[in-house]
Scaffold this active site. Sequence first.
Site: not given
Length: 327
Positions: A60-64
Amino acid sequence: MEYVKLGKTGLEVSRLCLGCMSYGVPDRGPHPWSLDEEQSRPFIRRALELGINFFDTANVYSDGTSEEIVGRALKDFATRDEVVIATKVHGRMRKGPNGGGLSRKAILSEIDHSLKRLGTDYVDLYQIHRWDPATPIEETMEALHDVVKAGKARYIGASSMFAWQFLKALHTAEKNGWTRFVSMQNYLNLLYREEEREMLPLCRAEGIGVIPWSPMARGRLTRAWDETSYRSETDEVQKKLYSATEEADRRVVERVAELAAERGVPRAQVALAWVLRQETVTAPIIGATKPHHLEDAVAALSLTLTDEEAARLEEPYVPHPVLGGLN
């Protein structure tokens, strides 16, 4: 650099883990302060030069895009067998049904997506990012077991949850002969010590490796109380974590500053040295967005606090509302 076993496993990890939430496309996801790929790569390279072999990210970090950046950098700067790559699953990756959580469908889909972004055939540590109350723990644990048996993860771990939930997961795995969690990534620092009540004793009793996130309280322990940064001004999580206990927290921050001045070291080293001295802690997860962050973290490994100094740092603490992803 020191290397230790992760919990009761034979896996050797550096005494520090580089947290990679800070590395990602700034306009993808809720972290506008994150560093883009060009800015991120020097930190990952320097971490390797300093002997750090343990890198933690999440789908989920920075949308992958964090996984993508970390995967490419590690491929360029190290060999796969030299590094320990950890990632996480739970957060919502797309709108609509089955876009997040810990169902069998979500886990088996998201591990493949993470591996593709990371550019690797397996991760060393696959962690559930949070507890999923909408999915039976039996379903989650069996799916994670299948991920391991498929060779897509070497070990599994968990992150912030209540101790009773963690024990239930451990019991479920043991009862069914499934792969057991080997690590707990929880929230622990001088400004939040509620994990000392139940989770840390549980991990000690069960031989679980503890890899706490935000050991320096998102930077609040490293600077003057009234000093701010772009991240502190835009990070909604940070405001939620500390808004209810500001006066007591200020006194703790002042104690860190006093001891750092006496020792002649940066405040970050004192704050991290306190976490490192906790018996259950395997490898704190540090963030690095400025060159000195890594240097200070490694220097903290050589800073041994006396019992008296630790007591001085701990004395102003007051009980905090239960936070860190639990509320």
